[in-house]
Design a protein around this motif. Structure first.
Motif, PDB file in Angstrom:
ATOM      1  N   VAL A 419       0.909  -1.148   0.037  1.00 26.56           N
ATOM      2  CA  VAL A 419       0.015   0.072  -0.031  1.00 26.56           C
ATOM      3  C   VAL A 419       0.917   1.163  -0.053  1.00 26.56           C
ATOM      4  CG1 VAL A 419      -1.919   1.267   1.281  1.00 26.56           C
ATOM      5  CG2 VAL A 419      -1.842  -1.326   1.257  1.00 26.56           C
ATOM      6  N   VAL A 420       0.513   2.073  -0.797  1.00 23.39           N
ATOM      7  CA  VAL A 420       1.340   3.295  -0.973  1.00 23.39           C
ATOM      8  C   VAL A 420       0.645   4.616  -1.231  1.00 23.39           C
ATOM      9  CG1 VAL A 420       3.337   4.430  -2.156  1.00 23.39           C
ATOM     10  CG2 VAL A 420       3.372   2.047  -2.096  1.00 23.39           C
ATOM     11  N   ARG A 421       0.823   5.574  -0.462  1.00 22.38           N
ATOM     12  CA  ARG A 421      -0.128   7.068  -0.442  1.00 22.38           C
ATOM     13  C   ARG A 421       0.537   7.548  -1.875  1.00 22.38           C
ATOM     14  NH1 ARG A 421      -0.374  12.403   1.659  1.00 22.38           N
ATOM     15  NH2 ARG A 421      -2.581  12.774   2.189  1.00 22.38           N
ATOM     16  N   SER A 422      -0.338   8.530  -2.438  1.00 20.35           N
ATOM     17  CA  SER A 422      -0.025   9.013  -3.836  1.00 20.35           C
ATOM     18  C   SER A 422       1.350  10.116  -3.537  1.00 20.35           C
ATOM     19  CB  SER A 422      -0.841   9.961  -4.236  1.00 20.35           C
ATOM     20  OG  SER A 422      -1.361  10.963  -3.144  1.00 20.35           O
ATOM     21  N   ASP A 423       1.743  10.377  -2.302  1.00 21.80           N
ATOM     22  CA  ASP A 423       2.919  11.251  -2.177  1.00 21.80           C
ATOM     23  C   ASP A 423       4.253  10.365  -1.565  1.00 21.80           C
ATOM     24  OD1 ASP A 423       2.017  10.988   0.292  1.00 21.80           O
ATOM     25  OD2 ASP A 423       2.075  13.029   0.953  1.00 21.80           O
ATOM     26  N   GLY A 424       3.942   9.202  -1.507  1.00 19.69           N
ATOM     27  CA  GLY A 424       5.097   8.195  -0.972  1.00 19.69           C
ATOM     28  C   GLY A 424       5.105   8.579   0.470  1.00 19.69           C
ATOM     29  N   SER A 425       4.335   9.102   1.434  1.00 21.99           N
ATOM     30  CA  SER A 425       4.484   9.340   2.759  1.00 21.99           C
ATOM     31  C   SER A 425       3.987   8.143   3.440  1.00 21.99           C
ATOM     32  CB  SER A 425       3.901  10.604   3.178  1.00 21.99           C
ATOM     33  OG  SER A 425       2.514  10.591   3.066  1.00 21.99           O
ATOM     34  N   VAL A 426       3.476   7.333   2.933  1.00 22.25           N
ATOM     35  CA  VAL A 426       2.633   6.130   3.516  1.00 22.25           C
ATOM     36  C   VAL A 426       3.234   4.692   2.569  1.00 22.25           C
ATOM     37  CG1 VAL A 426       0.639   4.503   4.493  1.00 22.25           C
ATOM     38  CG2 VAL A 426       0.906   7.247   4.816  1.00 22.25           C
ATOM     39  N   TYR A 427       3.591   3.784   3.446  1.00 16.62           N
ATOM     40  CA  TYR A 427       3.998   2.496   2.716  1.00 16.62           C
ATOM     41  C   TYR A 427       3.752   1.445   3.661  1.00 16.62           C
ATOM     42  CZ  TYR A 427       7.103  -1.599   2.064  1.00 16.62           C
ATOM     43  OH  TYR A 427       7.549  -2.742   1.797  1.00 16.62           O
ATOM     44  N   ILE A 428       3.334   0.223   3.238  1.00 19.90           N
ATOM     45  CA  ILE A 428       3.389  -0.731   4.108  1.00 19.90           C
ATOM     46  C   ILE A 428       3.183  -2.170   3.283  1.00 19.90           C
ATOM     47  CG2 ILE A 428       0.733  -1.036   4.632  1.00 19.90           C
ATOM     48  CD1 ILE A 428       1.444  -1.560   7.391  1.00 19.90           C
ATOM     49  N   HIS A 429       3.664  -3.080   3.704  1.00 18.99           N
ATOM     50  CA  HIS A 429       3.681  -4.463   3.171  1.00 18.99           C
ATOM     51  C   HIS A 429       2.966  -5.245   3.922  1.00 18.99           C
ATOM     52  CE1 HIS A 429       6.243  -8.177   1.773  1.00 18.99           C
ATOM     53  NE2 HIS A 429       5.112  -8.169   1.278  1.00 18.99           N
ATOM     54  N   LEU A 430       1.602  -5.727   3.345  1.00 16.37           N
ATOM     55  CA  LEU A 430       0.748  -6.400   4.264  1.00 16.37           C
ATOM     56  C   LEU A 430       0.515  -8.167   3.750  1.00 16.37           C
ATOM     57  CD1 LEU A 430      -2.473  -4.357   3.769  1.00 16.37           C
ATOM     58  CD2 LEU A 430      -0.753  -4.311   5.572  1.00 16.37           C
ATOM     59  N   HIS A 431       0.146  -8.688   4.524  1.00 18.98           N
ATOM     60  CA  HIS A 431      -0.079 -10.204   4.496  1.00 18.98           C
ATOM     61  C   HIS A 431      -1.530 -10.539   5.034  1.00 18.98           C
ATOM     62  CE1 HIS A 431       4.524  -9.992   5.159  1.00 18.98           C
ATOM     63  NE2 HIS A 431       4.255 -10.354   4.090  1.00 18.98           N
ATOM     64  N   PRO A 432      -2.052 -11.584   4.659  1.00 16.39           N
ATOM     65  CA  PRO A 432      -3.383 -11.984   5.135  1.00 16.39           C
ATOM     66  C   PRO A 432      -3.258 -12.171   6.570  1.00 16.39           C
ATOM     67  CG  PRO A 432      -2.726 -13.458   3.038  1.00 16.39           C
ATOM     68  CD  PRO A 432      -1.613 -12.665   3.440  1.00 16.39           C
ATOM     69  N   SER A 433      -2.520 -12.362   7.214  1.00 18.29           N
ATOM     70  CA  SER A 433      -2.288 -12.442   8.623  1.00 18.29           C
ATOM     71  C   SER A 433      -2.035 -11.033   9.295  1.00 18.29           C
ATOM     72  CB  SER A 433      -0.760 -13.197   9.275  1.00 18.29           C
ATOM     73  OG  SER A 433      -0.009 -12.817   8.509  1.00 18.29           O
ATOM     74  N   GLY A 434      -1.598  -9.923   8.618  1.00 18.60           N
ATOM     75  CA  GLY A 434      -1.836  -8.767   9.290  1.00 18.60           C
ATOM     76  C   GLY A 434      -0.643  -7.734   8.783  1.00 18.60           C
ATOM     77  N   THR A 435      -0.347  -6.694   9.655  1.00 15.89           N
ATOM     78  CA  THR A 435       0.670  -5.635   9.084  1.00 15.89           C
ATOM     79  C   THR A 435       1.871  -5.828   9.622  1.00 15.89           C
ATOM     80  OG1 THR A 435       0.143  -4.307  10.926  1.00 15.89           O
ATOM     81  CG2 THR A 435      -1.478  -4.080   9.175  1.00 15.89           C
ATOM     82  N   PHE A 436       2.257  -6.739  10.150  1.00 16.24           N
ATOM     83  CA  PHE A 436       3.574  -7.111  10.975  1.00 16.24           C
ATOM     84  C   PHE A 436       4.195  -8.119  10.288  1.00 16.24           C
ATOM     85  CE2 PHE A 436       0.432 -10.078  12.294  1.00 16.24           C
ATOM     86  CZ  PHE A 436       0.770 -11.111  12.326  1.00 16.24           C
TER      87      PHE A 436
END
Length: 548
Positions: A419-436
């Motif tokens: 998941v990436v915000r349009s300005d790059g200020s948010v990024y995260i790599h997700l899995h079905p188990s969660g955000t960790f």
């Protein structure tokens, strides 16, 4: 405008930790017989309280408790559990807090009792200070006035105690007594001033010490090299400001996550219209390299995920200029590395079609993968989501003929999302188990089973050798063997007496997530079909819930 974008991007790196701009933790998993969705908001100051919300998706829970478990002190050094309270009019929702007193890799142990018996789940948390509290202006003014009054009252009280306070009724102060009063008031002024100065110095020293504990993300420098007419991605971890030998040994104490030491995501800006997920391998302690896919030229945001021995997960960020290819040959990359081209976020549909192009979709619409199969994101196309609200991002995968498609394991999971915000200020790599990080979860399960009150730290060199040997053994396996090994290690499969029993496996994949702030987001969904990694792209707008 482009320069402003990169200034904003670099600014957020100063507060980045396990991910970028997205510190909340969501986890969907099994606590014994109970299926739970856990949402945790870590504090931005340590010590501090983490806000916990637990949704019980099946069964009737009577009691839910939570306690923090730190990596270095483990289960034996953890405090007692606090009971979470049932939310009003929400029989399946429990809320509460846990105090996080230690900086670093932590976790919340959630225990549940109900009609199905007892269950337990471990949720990794990165506990770091990313902010410093400022005193409200009005409170500061009020305290300053009160302090001046107390200062004057202390001096006059001391003066009176050696003059007016010892007079008998009807007596007046003599010249000696008056002189004594002024002398004592002068001494009191000096003593009180020294005390105030000492207190101020102590506070300034404490604040300076606290500044040293404010999280400073690991920095990296990326580049594109050319070796034998092949473009190579290189990331060098910046150690120039590392003064502690223990900090340096961290590079030899990295642990694999999904069988990889590093997961790197390259996203072209400002359109977010080119994306790659690659896995650089360790060349030396601070250098990681990987063959660069056939990405088009441009400026890219780079997010590289690593996990330390303690379960502390970090994202290294940088910007990278990728030049044009000097030849037309197709680059050979690892079967687990992938890239895709899509339409710019500001110009949907405007992209020339070829074998590596997908068209971006929205909630409620489908995105067609390059092999003709497709994914549908559950939701309504014109209904924005709300920031700060936990969601299950549900995707259904279909074969080209419209029949349900059961995704094959990809790095031990049924799917991945970036998941990436349009300005790059948010990024995260997700899995079905969660955000960790799955590696962090496994670290804490191992740590909790360890009876030592203080974590035993292995030799960095021996540990690195064992990790390298493990990675080499994974590479020697077939794809099927490797995926089975990874899924077994991460608890996605359990070995029973009658064979391998898997978790629920359908054509629907769910990713728990809470968007941290309003804006436009691009979601890159990755699944595997017919031994081929496929990437789909979706856009969504997120509104500020407080403004609704």
């Amino acid at each position: 405008m482009k320069n402003l974008l990169f200034i904003l991007f670099l600014a957020v790196t100063s507060i980045a930790n396990a991910h970028v701009g997205s510190s909340d933790v969501q986890m969907q998993g099994q606590a014994g017989p109970y299926k739970l969705l856990v949402s945790i908001q870590p504090p931005d100051v340590i010590p501090g309280t983490a806000q916990i919300t637990v949704f019980v998706e099946n069964g009737e829970a009577q009691k839910v408790t939570a306690r923090p478990i730190y990596f270095y002190s483990g289960d034996k050094g953890a405090p007692s559990a606090d009971e979470l309270t049932k939310a009003p009019n929400q029989s399946a929702q429990f809320t509460g807090v846990v105090w996080l007193m230690e900086w670093g890799s932590s976790s919340a142990q959630i225990q549940i009792e109900g009609d199905k018996g007892k269950g337990e789940i471990i949720v990794p948390i990165i506990a770091v200070s990313t902010a410093q509290r400022d005193m409200p202006k009005q409170l500061g003014i009020g305290l300053s006035i009160l302090g001046v009054l107390l200062f004057l009252l202390m001096i006059t009280t001391i003066g009176a105690s050696v003059s007016d306070g010892i007079l008998k009724p009807g007596e007046v102060l003599s010249k000696v007594q008056k002189r004594r009063r002024w002398i004592n008031m002068g001494i009191a002024t000096v003593v009180c001033s020294v005390i105030l100065y000492g207190g101020s110095s102590w506070w300034d020293s404490w604040a300076a010490d606290y500044q040293q504990w404010i999280y400073k993300p690991t920095k990296g420098n990326t580049a594109v090299l050319v070796e034998k007419d092949q473009r190579v991605f290189e990331l060098k971890i910046d150690t120039t400001e590392w003064k502690s030998q223990r900090k340096g040994s961290m590079l030899s104490m990295l642990v694999p996550d999904h069988g990889k030491l590093m997961h790197a995501f390259l996203i072209r800006t400002p359109g977010l219209d080119a994306f790659a997920h690659i896995h650089p391998e360790r060349k030396d302690s601070a250098t990681f390299t990987a063959d660069l896919p056939n990405l088009p030229a441009g400026k890219y945001l780079v997010y590289a995920d690593i996990v330390q021995y303690s379960g502390f997960a970090e994202t290294i960020v940088d910007t990278l200029e990728i030049p044009e290819k000097t030849n037309n040959s197709e680059t050979e990359i690892s079967s687990e590395d992938t890239y895709v081209i899509t339409d710019p976020i500001d110009a949907p549909g405007r992209v020339p079609l070829d074998a590596n192009v997908v068209i971006c979709g929205k909630p409620g619409t489908k995105t067609v993968f390059k092999d003709g199969s497709y994914a549908i994101w559950e939701g309504k196309p014109d209904k924005p989501l709300e920031a700060g609200k936990p969601y299950l991002l549900n995707f259904e995968i279909f074969n080209p003929d419209g029949t349900p498609c059961l995704p094959e394991p990809y790095l031990g999971m049924t799917g991945h999302v970036a998941v990436v915000r349009s300005d790059g200020s948010v990024y995260i790599h997700l899995h079905p188990s969660g955000t960790f990080s799955m590696a962090a979860e496994q670290t804490f399960k191992t740590r909790i089973s360890d009876t030592a009150k203080v974590a035993r730290r292995p030799s960095p060199q021996i540990f690195r050798d064992s990790v390298d040997s493990y990675l080499a053994s994974l590479k020697s396996m077939s794809v099927a063997q490797r995926e089975e090994q990874l899924m077994t290690e991460m608890g996605m499969y359990e070995l029973k007496t009658d064979g391998m029993m898997g978790m629920e496996h359908t054509n629907q994949i769910s990713f728990p997530y809470s968007f941290p702030k309003e804006g436009r987001y691009r979601i890159f969904l990755q699944v595997k079909r017919n031994e081929q990694v496929l990437t789909g792209v979706f856009d969504v707008r997120v509104n500020d819930a407080t403004a609704l």
